[in-house]
Structure formats: C-alpha cells, structure tokens
Design a protein around this motif. Structure first.
Motif, PDB file in Angstrom:
ATOM      1  N   SER A  85      84.822  47.825  18.778  1.00 31.68           N
ATOM      2  CA  SER A  85      84.736  46.821  19.833  1.00 31.68           C
ATOM      3  C   SER A  85      84.102  47.414  21.087  1.00 31.68           C
ATOM      4  O   SER A  85      84.146  48.621  21.313  1.00 31.68           O
ATOM      5  N   ASN A  86      83.519  46.534  21.894  1.00 29.84           N
ATOM      6  CA  ASN A  86      82.950  46.951  23.176  1.00 29.84           C
ATOM      7  C   ASN A  86      83.887  46.656  24.341  1.00 29.84           C
ATOM      8  O   ASN A  86      83.535  46.896  25.490  1.00 29.84           O
ATOM      9  N   THR A  87      85.057  46.119  24.052  1.00 34.39           N
ATOM     10  CA  THR A  87      85.999  45.744  25.097  1.00 34.39           C
ATOM     11  C   THR A  87      87.243  46.616  25.002  1.00 34.39           C
ATOM     12  O   THR A  87      88.073  46.426  24.109  1.00 34.39           O
ATOM     13  N   PRO A  88      87.362  47.590  25.917  1.00 35.03           N
ATOM     14  CA  PRO A  88      88.531  48.467  25.878  1.00 35.03           C
ATOM     15  C   PRO A  88      89.797  47.707  26.253  1.00 35.03           C
ATOM     16  O   PRO A  88      89.737  46.640  26.869  1.00 35.03           O
ATOM     17  N   PRO A  89      90.944  48.251  25.883  1.00 34.84           N
ATOM     18  CA  PRO A  89      92.200  47.576  26.236  1.00 34.84           C
ATOM     19  C   PRO A  89      92.377  47.505  27.748  1.00 34.84           C
ATOM     20  O   PRO A  89      91.922  48.391  28.480  1.00 34.84           O
ATOM     21  N   LYS A  90      93.036  46.460  28.200  1.00 32.89           N
ATOM     22  CA  LYS A  90      93.269  46.262  29.639  1.00 32.89           C
ATOM     23  C   LYS A  90      94.529  47.013  30.054  1.00 32.89           C
ATOM     24  O   LYS A  90      95.539  46.404  30.416  1.00 32.89           O
ATOM     25  N   ILE A  91      94.436  48.325  29.962  1.00 32.63           N
ATOM     26  CA  ILE A  91      95.540  49.202  30.331  1.00 32.63           C
ATOM     27  C   ILE A  91      95.015  50.233  31.318  1.00 32.63           C
ATOM     28  O   ILE A  91      93.794  50.430  31.430  1.00 32.63           O
ATOM     29  N   HIS A  92      95.928  50.901  32.003  1.00 30.31           N
ATOM     30  CA  HIS A  92      95.531  51.864  33.028  1.00 30.31           C
ATOM     31  C   HIS A  92      96.012  53.276  32.736  1.00 30.31           C
ATOM     32  O   HIS A  92      95.644  54.206  33.453  1.00 30.31           O
ATOM     33  N   ASN A  93      96.817  53.437  31.700  1.00 28.87           N
ATOM     34  CA  ASN A  93      97.381  54.740  31.374  1.00 28.87           C
ATOM     35  C   ASN A  93      96.300  55.634  30.785  1.00 28.87           C
ATOM     36  O   ASN A  93      95.759  55.369  29.706  1.00 28.87           O
ATOM     37  N   LEU A  94      95.978  56.711  31.500  1.00 28.67           N
ATOM     38  CA  LEU A  94      94.887  57.597  31.098  1.00 28.67           C
ATOM     39  C   LEU A  94      95.150  58.285  29.763  1.00 28.67           C
ATOM     40  O   LEU A  94      94.234  58.451  28.960  1.00 28.67           O
ATOM     41  N   ILE A  95      96.384  58.677  29.538  1.00 28.41           N
ATOM     42  CA  ILE A  95      96.709  59.362  28.285  1.00 28.41           C
ATOM     43  C   ILE A  95      96.559  58.411  27.106  1.00 28.41           C
ATOM     44  O   ILE A  95      95.955  58.768  26.081  1.00 28.41           O
ATOM     45  N   THR A  96      97.063  57.200  27.251  1.00 26.04           N
ATOM     46  CA  THR A  96      96.947  56.214  26.178  1.00 26.04           C
ATOM     47  C   THR A  96      95.485  55.906  25.889  1.00 26.04           C
ATOM     48  O   THR A  96      95.078  55.845  24.726  1.00 26.04           O
ATOM     49  N   LEU A  97      94.689  55.738  26.933  1.00 29.42           N
ATOM     50  CA  LEU A  97      93.258  55.481  26.731  1.00 29.42           C
ATOM     51  C   LEU A  97      92.585  56.647  26.010  1.00 29.42           C
ATOM     52  O   LEU A  97      91.853  56.450  25.039  1.00 29.42           O
ATOM     53  N   ALA A  98      92.822  57.853  26.491  1.00 27.46           N
ATOM     54  CA  ALA A  98      92.195  59.032  25.886  1.00 27.46           C
ATOM     55  C   ALA A  98      92.632  59.207  24.434  1.00 27.46           C
ATOM     56  O   ALA A  98      91.819  59.585  23.578  1.00 27.46           O
ATOM     57  N   ASP A  99      93.889  58.916  24.150  1.00 30.94           N
ATOM     58  CA  ASP A  99      94.398  59.054  22.783  1.00 30.94           C
ATOM     59  C   ASP A  99      93.735  58.073  21.817  1.00 30.94           C
ATOM     60  O   ASP A  99      93.754  58.296  20.608  1.00 30.94           O
ATOM     61  N   ARG A 100      93.156  57.028  22.350  1.00 30.62           N
ATOM     62  CA  ARG A 100      92.484  56.028  21.502  1.00 30.62           C
ATOM     63  C   ARG A 100      90.977  56.290  21.406  1.00 30.62           C
ATOM     64  O   ARG A 100      90.203  55.415  21.037  1.00 30.62           O
ATOM     65  N   THR A 101      90.586  57.495  21.790  1.00 30.97           N
ATOM     66  CA  THR A 101      89.195  57.938  21.669  1.00 30.97           C
ATOM     67  C   THR A 101      89.166  59.218  20.840  1.00 30.97           C
ATOM     68  O   THR A 101      90.204  59.687  20.367  1.00 30.97           O
TER      69      THR A 101
END
Length: 130
Positions: free
Chosen positions: A56-72
């Motif tokens: 997807s081109n639409t990342p989750p609407k979250i702000h937690n940096l660790i959670t975002l990084a873990d999904r990459t």
C-alpha cells in the motif's frame, strides 16, 4: 493517483520542510515545538520507508515511531529503539497541557540541541536508505 515514488517524495519533502522549520524554532528558543517537529520529521521518514516496504501507499495513521519502524525493513539498534521511545514523548506535546508544562521545564537549549543532533544523524541515515 500518485505513484509509490510520489508518495515517498511527499513524505521526504514535508520532512525536509519541517527540518528547516526546526532550525528556526531552535534559534528562537522555541525548544518544545522544535522537539515536536523533530518527532514529525522522524515519523514522516518512517512513513516514507513504510510506503517503500509495503504494498500500500498509505501508511497507518499512527505516530509511534517504534511501531512504524517495526512495520518496515528498517533494522533499528537497541539504541535507536530507546531513542525512538524517548522521541515518542514529544508527539504528545500539543495534546495534553499538563504534560506540556512538564516538558517546558525539562528541555532547554543544551538538552534540545543534543536531541536534535541525534535526530539529524538518524534523519540522514533514513534518507540515505530510501
């Protein structure tokens, strides 16, 4: 409809604009806002990586940096994870007045500069790996 590359460019461009704004905030001694924007810079670059590494081109609407990084596909060190955990504190800055007052007392020029230097190091690394 935007391409994957255009979505990534959006996140990178807005992060670069925010980084410039941080420099002005720091110079005007608006330390807490600079740290809030520093969190935004890292968040936006993590979202650029999210777009790169996911279908997807639409990342989750979250702000937690660790959670975002873990999904990459980013490989955070334990030090990076600890720093991202610390940086997550600043995304709350504008949302809770009592919390904001505590942060105002804690973060002055020296502490803010140290954090911004570390954000810059990570920012450059995130940009190089896109």
């Amino acid at each position: 409809m935007l391409t994957k590359e255009e979505h990534i460019k959006y996140w990178v461009t807005t992060a670069k604009n925010d980084w410039r704004a941080i420099q002005n905030m720091y110079k005007s001694r608006d330390y807490l806002h600079a740290l809030f924007f520093a969190h935004l810079v890292l968040e936006k670059l993590c979202k650029a990586h999210w777009v790169k590494d996911n279908v997807s081109n639409t990342p989750p609407k979250i702000h937690n940096l660790i959670t975002l990084a873990d999904r990459t596909k980013l490989q955070l060190t334990e030090d990076d994870r600890a720093f991202f955990f610390e940086m997550n504190n600043f995304q709350l800055e504008g949302r809770y007045p009592d919390y904001k007052n505590e942060l105002y007392k804690k973060y002055k020029a020296v502490q803010t500069k140290k954090i911004l230097d570390q954000v810059d190091t990570i920012r450059i690394c995130l940009l190089k790996n896109l």
